[in-house]
Every structure is written in structure tokens, then in C-alpha cells.
Design a protein around this motif. Structure first.
Motif, PDB file in Angstrom:
ATOM      1  N   PHE A 123      -2.631   1.965  -4.648  1.00  0.00           N
ATOM      2  CA  PHE A 123      -2.743   0.750  -3.861  1.00  0.00           C
ATOM      3  C   PHE A 123      -2.555  -0.413  -4.832  1.00  0.00           C
ATOM      4  O   PHE A 123      -3.368  -0.624  -5.719  1.00  0.00           O
ATOM      5  N   THR A 124      -1.483  -1.149  -4.657  1.00  0.00           N
ATOM      6  CA  THR A 124      -1.057  -2.116  -5.663  1.00  0.00           C
ATOM      7  C   THR A 124      -1.023  -3.536  -5.110  1.00  0.00           C
ATOM      8  O   THR A 124      -0.455  -3.790  -4.056  1.00  0.00           O
ATOM      9  N   CYS A 125      -1.625  -4.469  -5.846  1.00  0.00           N
ATOM     10  CA  CYS A 125      -1.600  -5.886  -5.487  1.00  0.00           C
ATOM     11  C   CYS A 125      -0.250  -6.470  -5.876  1.00  0.00           C
ATOM     12  O   CYS A 125       0.167  -6.356  -7.027  1.00  0.00           O
ATOM     13  N   ILE A 162       0.845  -1.185   0.000  1.00  0.00           N
ATOM     14  CA  ILE A 162       0.000   0.000   0.000  1.00  0.00           C
ATOM     15  C   ILE A 162       0.882   1.238   0.000  1.00  0.00           C
ATOM     16  O   ILE A 162       1.794   1.362   0.810  1.00  0.00           O
ATOM     17  N   ALA A 163       0.605   2.145  -0.888  1.00  0.00           N
ATOM     18  CA  ALA A 163       1.333   3.402  -0.919  1.00  0.00           C
ATOM     19  C   ALA A 163       0.633   4.405  -0.022  1.00  0.00           C
ATOM     20  O   ALA A 163      -0.547   4.283   0.267  1.00  0.00           O
ATOM     21  N   LYS A 164       1.362   5.402   0.416  1.00  0.00           N
ATOM     22  CA  LYS A 164       0.807   6.401   1.318  1.00  0.00           C
ATOM     23  C   LYS A 164      -0.316   7.161   0.639  1.00  0.00           C
ATOM     24  O   LYS A 164      -0.226   7.521  -0.521  1.00  0.00           O
ATOM     25  N   ARG A 218      -3.892  -2.214  -9.691  1.00  0.00           N
ATOM     26  CA  ARG A 218      -3.787  -0.945  -8.978  1.00  0.00           C
ATOM     27  C   ARG A 218      -5.175  -0.402  -8.696  1.00  0.00           C
ATOM     28  O   ARG A 218      -6.040  -0.429  -9.566  1.00  0.00           O
ATOM     29  N   ALA A 219      -5.383   0.087  -7.491  1.00  0.00           N
ATOM     30  CA  ALA A 219      -6.673   0.647  -7.096  1.00  0.00           C
ATOM     31  C   ALA A 219      -6.484   2.069  -6.605  1.00  0.00           C
ATOM     32  O   ALA A 219      -5.413   2.435  -6.120  1.00  0.00           O
ATOM     33  N   GLY A 220      -7.516   2.858  -6.719  1.00  0.00           N
ATOM     34  CA  GLY A 220      -7.449   4.235  -6.262  1.00  0.00           C
ATOM     35  C   GLY A 220      -7.721   4.381  -4.780  1.00  0.00           C
ATOM     36  O   GLY A 220      -7.385   5.399  -4.181  1.00  0.00           O
ATOM     37  N   GLN A 221      -8.340   3.343  -4.169  1.00  0.00           N
ATOM     38  CA  GLN A 221      -8.680   3.409  -2.756  1.00  0.00           C
ATOM     39  C   GLN A 221      -8.310   2.100  -2.065  1.00  0.00           C
ATOM     40  O   GLN A 221      -8.323   1.032  -2.679  1.00  0.00           O
TER      41      GLN A 221
END
Length: 249
Positions: A73-75, A51-53, A81-84
Motif C-alpha cells: 500500500f503506497t502513498c 493501493i495494490a491488491k 509503503r505500508a503493509g496494511q
């Protein structure tokens, strides 16, 4: 474009991202620089994914754009990649056996509440989605969307091997097996295999004797839809496609 997972690893990474976003270097205060370099809070991060900040609120459009780009937010299993954060958590369920949403009528379980809601239509028989052209009804909006293509002639799904086009994605998957030779559907009674589930169902009726297609004019019944159509044309003189559909509903 470079693919960053989490925070940038150094000044070079930040420079690359700024260049890609066409962001000009501007003087920043010590506090702003410290905020940009702040490490990811791993206490709230799941051990299953990276998870990115989350982006911090900044008065600088430059900082906001940069943080927005980096805050992904990256698997770590497939690169999704997700925005939330909540979207990534939901995605991670596709990699596990966890299915938290359970049907109270049968044993069906789902990873999303929307999937369970769609499943419940099978129990209620509700069909709120109606075609304005022919009156076709279905419990699923996606099924209605696909049905409407039978009227419009739209075929958005194309085979990259031969150019064959179809209205339904499932039909395209089945078609591709004619190129690969894959036959994933096996008969439980004999060695028959098929690339299409519908073909297997039709074949299985040769073992079970099931004849679900019945003539509305006489007592004839058969296990295959096309056989009933031939019967209607030969014995009752019905050749219109629309008339056949009305009789076979």
C-alpha cells in the motif's frame, strides 16, 4: 531492488521480481495465472493514494511470496509503503488537515488516538513511568527512555557533519542549526531569533520579568536555570550536581 507500485505491468516486471526474490519459475494453472493478473479493485481504493491488491491465499509458496512482495500500500505523495490498508489510511492523514481525535478539555486535535492519549497526560498530571535509579517520574514512556540515557551515558543521535552526539533527537535537530544558521524561533517583543526554543524562552523572560527558578534556601529567584546554579555555589557553597538537582526539583 526495483520499486513496484501496484500490480506488475507485464511479464518482464514479474520476471524481475521473481529474480529479486530468488523464486524459480514453476508451471501454473490457468486459474492461478488469471489470479496473478487480476487488476486492483479500484472501487474500494481512495482517490488519495495507490493501493495494490491484497495477497490472495495460495497453496504455492512461490505465489504467496510474490503476492506478498507486490501487495504494498503506497502513498503517491511521498512514497511511504505500508503493509496494511488501515496503516496507509492513517498515514495519509499526515498529508491533510484532518485530525479526527479531539481533546474534550482543550482545542487539541490529533491524527492518531495514541497521540491524544499522550496529550491527556498534560491535563491529568499522571506520571506512571518511574526511573528505578533516581525516582524521576514522567507521563511519557519515551521521556523515561530518554531520561535513562542520563544514567547510561548513551548518545545514539550523531551529527553527520561534525560527529557531535546527543541523547535526544530534538537536541540533535537544534545542534544542526549551528551548521545551517537556521533560526526558526522569533521573539514577539524584539528582533531576537534563536535556533533553540529553550533559548527563546529564556530570552523572553528578559521582557516579561518572569523568574521561575527559586532558591530553596533564600528568597533569590532568577529567569535562567544556570544562574540559579551559580547562585547556589557562590552563596550557599553547594557544588554537588546531585545536591543541586534535589534542591531545584
Amino acid at each position: 531492488m526495483s520499486n513496484f507500485v501496484g500490480q506488475p505491468q507485464g511479464d518482464d516486471d514479474v520476471a524481475i521480481v521473481k529474480d529479486e526474490l530468488m523464486i524459480k519459475d514453476e508451471p501454473v494453472s490457468a486459474d492461478e495465472e488469471a489470479a496473478q493478473d487480476e487488476k486492483v479493485d479500484l472501487e474500494e481504493a481512495s482517490s488519495h493514494f495507490l493501493i495494490a491488491k491484497e495477497p490472495s491465499i495460495s497453496n504455492s509458496n512461490t505465489d504467496a511470496s510474490l503476492q506478498s512482495y507486490l501487495s504494498r500500500f503506497t502513498c503517491h505523495l511521498c512514497g511511504y509503503r505500508a503493509g496494511q490498508r488501515c496503516h496507509l489510511r492513517e498515514h495519509m492523514l499526515t498529508h491533510s488537515d484532518e485530525k479526527p481525535f479531539a481533546c474534550h478539555i482543550c482545542e487539541y486535535r490529533a491524527i492518531r488516538s495514541s497521540h491524544l492519549k499522550r496529550h491527556m497526560v498534560a491535563h491529568t498530571g499522571e506520571k506512571p513511568h518511574v526511573c528505578d535509579i533516581c525516582g524521576y517520574r514522567t507521563g511519557y514512556p519515551s521521556a523515561l527512555k530518554t531520561h535513562l540515557r542520563t544514567h547510561s551515558g548513551e548518545k545514539p543521535h550523531a551529527c553527520e557533519v561534525c560527529g557531535y552526539r546527543v541523547a535526544r533527537f530534538g537536541d540533535l535537530k537544534a545542534h544542526k542549526r549551528t551548521h545551517t544558521g537556521e533560526k526558526p524561533y522569533s521573539c514577539e517583543f524584539c528582533d531576537y531569533k534563536s535556533g533553540k526554543l529553550s533559548n527563546l524562552k529564556t530570552h523572553t523572560r528578559t521582557h516579561t520579568g518572569e523568574k521561575p527558578y527559586e532558591c530553596d534556601i533564600c528568597e533569590y529567584s532568577v529567569g535562567h536555570c544556570s544562574a540559579l546554579k551559580r547562585h547556589m555555589r557562590k552563596h550557599h557553597g553547594i557544588v554537588s550536581g546531585a545536591a543541586l538537582k534535589r534542591l531545584m526539583r
